[in-house]
Design a protein around this motif. Sequence first.
Motif, PDB file in Angstrom:
ATOM      1  N   ASP A  24       0.828  -1.208   0.000  1.00 20.68           N
ATOM      2  CA  ASP A  24       0.000   0.000   0.000  1.00 20.68           C
ATOM      3  C   ASP A  24       0.861   1.255   0.000  1.00 20.68           C
ATOM      4  N   ILE A  25       2.090   1.138   0.463  1.00 16.00           N
ATOM      5  CA  ILE A  25       3.027   2.260   0.453  1.00 16.00           C
ATOM      6  C   ILE A  25       4.036   2.103  -0.681  1.00 16.00           C
ATOM      7  N   ARG A  76       6.949   3.401  -5.756  1.00 16.81           N
ATOM      8  CA  ARG A  76       7.616   2.820  -6.927  1.00 16.81           C
ATOM      9  C   ARG A  76       7.002   3.339  -8.227  1.00 16.81           C
ATOM     10  N   ASP A  77       5.673   3.338  -8.301  1.00 14.48           N
ATOM     11  CA  ASP A  77       5.007   3.770  -9.537  1.00 14.48           C
ATOM     12  C   ASP A  77       5.294   5.229  -9.853  1.00 14.48           C
ATOM     13  N   THR A  78       5.347   6.081  -8.846  1.00 16.73           N
ATOM     14  CA  THR A  78       5.654   7.500  -9.057  1.00 16.73           C
ATOM     15  C   THR A  78       7.088   7.673  -9.531  1.00 16.73           C
ATOM     16  N   ARG A  90       7.386   6.288 -13.139  1.00 17.51           N
ATOM     17  CA  ARG A  90       6.612   7.124 -14.074  1.00 17.51           C
ATOM     18  C   ARG A  90       7.375   8.406 -14.414  1.00 17.51           C
ATOM     19  N   LEU A  91       8.199   8.880 -13.471  1.00 20.56           N
ATOM     20  CA  LEU A  91       8.961  10.110 -13.676  1.00 20.56           C
ATOM     21  C   LEU A  91      10.368   9.841 -14.208  1.00 20.56           C
ATOM     22  N   GLY A  92      10.595   8.610 -14.717  1.00 19.29           N
ATOM     23  CA  GLY A  92      11.834   8.297 -15.434  1.00 19.29           C
ATOM     24  C   GLY A  92      12.990   7.817 -14.573  1.00 19.29           C
ATOM     25  N   TRP A  93      12.777   7.624 -13.284  1.00 20.40           N
ATOM     26  CA  TRP A  93      13.833   7.158 -12.389  1.00 20.40           C
ATOM     27  C   TRP A  93      13.662   5.664 -12.137  1.00 20.40           C
ATOM     28  N   GLY A  94      14.747   5.008 -11.750  1.00 19.97           N
ATOM     29  CA  GLY A  94      14.679   3.599 -11.364  1.00 19.97           C
ATOM     30  C   GLY A  94      14.385   3.470  -9.881  1.00 19.97           C
ATOM     31  N   TRP A  95      13.814   2.334  -9.491  1.00 23.39           N
ATOM     32  CA  TRP A  95      13.450   2.011  -8.089  1.00 23.39           C
ATOM     33  C   TRP A  95      14.238   0.768  -7.736  1.00 23.39           C
ATOM     34  N   LYS A  96      15.216   0.912  -6.868  1.00 27.15           N
ATOM     35  CA  LYS A  96      16.140  -0.187  -6.603  1.00 27.15           C
ATOM     36  C   LYS A  96      16.243  -0.494  -5.109  1.00 27.15           C
ATOM     37  N   ALA A  97      16.092  -1.763  -4.771  1.00 24.34           N
ATOM     38  CA  ALA A  97      16.211  -2.193  -3.371  1.00 24.34           C
ATOM     39  C   ALA A  97      17.662  -2.126  -2.923  1.00 24.34           C
ATOM     40  N   ALA A  98      17.859  -1.563  -1.746  1.00 25.37           N
ATOM     41  CA  ALA A  98      19.172  -1.551  -1.108  1.00 25.37           C
ATOM     42  C   ALA A  98      19.106  -2.586   0.004  1.00 25.37           C
TER      43      ALA A  98
END
Length: 164
Positions: A141-142, A147-149, A152-160
């Motif tokens: 839910d968070i 992640r989607d935002t 959507r804005l061209g950045w990657g979402w990466k787990a640390a």
Amino acid sequence: MGLFDKLTGSRAGNPGVAPVPAAELRSALIALSNGDWQVKDGADHHCDLVAEWHTAVEQDMGPGEGGLKAAFRVKMKFHQDEHEVHHNSEQSGSSWHTQTSHGTANQTGGQFGGQPGFGSNAGYSADSQSGALGYNFSSSDITGPLRDTVTRLGWGWKAALFKL
């Protein structure tokens, strides 16, 4: 993105979308705050932004009282050179029950780190029949809207996995 990235919930920015400036990304993420959870400055947590959800439930349990507290936090750090947001999450919780007729108290608690995709969902179900204490919560839910935002804005979402 490889198999390990899929397992950790990492995603590349949307194809064909030029990454927005970090300040614009920051504003978009803060705007996701709602009544259930907040995105705010992460300086106190040694990161750029932090998204937090908290609950505290107390209940009269006959001869005593009890309750539980729970929290989930996603820490985010912007890596501007790679146009990636590195993130990790942590969850904590505790519960208590006090019996006033016997003067006893029981308390349990714990904290653990987690990653989306590695069982960081948690929750208790409220039982209206027994009057059991509870809450319902899913980390997606968070993490989903964050992640989607970001993507959507061209950045990657990466787990640390260890440290931001």
